[in-house]
Design a protein around this motif. Structure first.
Motif, PDB file in Angstrom:
ATOM      1  N   GLU A   9      -8.319 -14.408  35.811  1.00  0.00           N
ATOM      2  CA  GLU A   9      -7.862 -15.051  34.524  1.00  0.00           C
ATOM      3  C   GLU A   9      -8.364 -14.094  33.454  1.00  0.00           C
ATOM      4  OE1 GLU A   9      -8.692 -19.058  33.644  1.00  0.00           O
ATOM      5  OE2 GLU A   9      -8.829 -19.313  36.042  1.00  0.00           O
ATOM      6  N   ARG A  10      -7.430 -13.569  32.640  1.00  0.00           N
ATOM      7  CA  ARG A  10      -7.934 -12.584  31.539  1.00  0.00           C
ATOM      8  C   ARG A  10      -7.187 -13.316  30.356  1.00  0.00           C
ATOM      9  NH1 ARG A  10      -8.644  -6.730  32.791  1.00  0.00           N
ATOM     10  NH2 ARG A  10      -9.203  -6.768  35.206  1.00  0.00           N
ATOM     11  N   ASP A  11      -8.023 -13.019  29.199  1.00  0.00           N
ATOM     12  CA  ASP A  11      -7.609 -13.223  27.999  1.00  0.00           C
ATOM     13  C   ASP A  11      -7.939 -11.970  26.907  1.00  0.00           C
ATOM     14  OD1 ASP A  11      -7.114 -14.319  25.510  1.00  0.00           O
ATOM     15  OD2 ASP A  11      -8.260 -15.939  25.491  1.00  0.00           O
ATOM     16  N   GLY A  12      -7.012 -11.288  26.663  1.00  0.00           N
ATOM     17  CA  GLY A  12      -7.731  -9.872  26.071  1.00  0.00           C
ATOM     18  C   GLY A  12      -8.682  -9.067  26.800  1.00  0.00           C
ATOM     19  N   LYS A  13      -9.784  -8.866  26.488  1.00  0.00           N
ATOM     20  CA  LYS A  13     -11.037  -8.323  26.996  1.00  0.00           C
ATOM     21  C   LYS A  13     -11.922  -9.206  27.662  1.00  0.00           C
ATOM     22  CE  LYS A  13     -10.213  -4.093  25.291  1.00  0.00           C
ATOM     23  NZ  LYS A  13      -9.930  -2.950  26.174  1.00  0.00           N
ATOM     24  N   GLN A  14     -11.720 -10.440  27.746  1.00  0.00           N
ATOM     25  CA  GLN A  14     -12.609 -11.406  28.485  1.00  0.00           C
ATOM     26  C   GLN A  14     -11.891 -11.560  29.940  1.00  0.00           C
ATOM     27  OE1 GLN A  14     -13.260 -14.704  25.887  1.00  0.00           O
ATOM     28  NE2 GLN A  14     -15.351 -13.829  25.325  1.00  0.00           N
TER      29      GLN A  14
ATOM     30  N   TYR B 183     -17.932 -14.020  34.891  1.00  0.00           N
ATOM     31  CA  TYR B 183     -17.331 -14.494  33.087  1.00  0.00           C
ATOM     32  C   TYR B 183     -17.777 -13.264  32.262  1.00  0.00           C
ATOM     33  CZ  TYR B 183     -16.196 -16.227  28.697  1.00  0.00           C
ATOM     34  OH  TYR B 183     -15.871 -16.563  27.398  1.00  0.00           O
TER      35      TYR B 183
ATOM     36  N   TYR C 138     -16.740  -9.392  30.073  1.00  0.00           N
ATOM     37  CA  TYR C 138     -15.697  -8.341  29.543  1.00  0.00           C
ATOM     38  C   TYR C 138     -15.348  -7.432  30.373  1.00  0.00           C
ATOM     39  CZ  TYR C 138     -17.239 -10.823  25.282  1.00  0.00           C
ATOM     40  OH  TYR C 138     -17.710 -11.624  24.274  1.00  0.00           O
TER      41      TYR C 138
END
Length: 93
Positions: A11-16, A40, A42
């Motif tokens: 799962e990606r959220d921006g750079k995380q 978890y 970056y």
């Protein structure tokens, strides 16, 4: 040696990114019966926030990685460790 992929999610959220890879195996390198990485962090050079894994050169060694250090941990079982990882992530930035 046989193996079964139990979970392989990202799962990606921006750079995380949150990655969960759990493989059931009969490889003697992994006496717990699992090869896993619960990550978890970056996607850039900031690296790891939290990771649990046993993917190293020492059989039966389980580790908890943070940006500050690496600690050897007791393996509580795959489902318990997966749930612990997800619970910890909820409280992190």
């Amino acid at each position: 040696m046989g193996f079964t992929v139990i979970e392989d999610e990202e799962e990606r959220d921006g750079k995380q990114v949150i990655r969960r890879r759990i493989i059931r195996t009969d490889d003697p390198q992994f006496p717990s019966g699992y090869r896993y990485a619960l990550h978890y962090g970056y996607t850039d050079d900031r690296g790891t926030i939290l990771r649990y894994d046993n993917e190293n050169e020492t059989p039966n060694r389980h580790e908890r990685h943070t940006s500050a250090d690496i600690q050897e941990i007791e393996f509580p079982g795959m489902l318990k460790l997966r749930d612990r990882s997800l619970d910890e992530i909820k409280d992190l930035p």
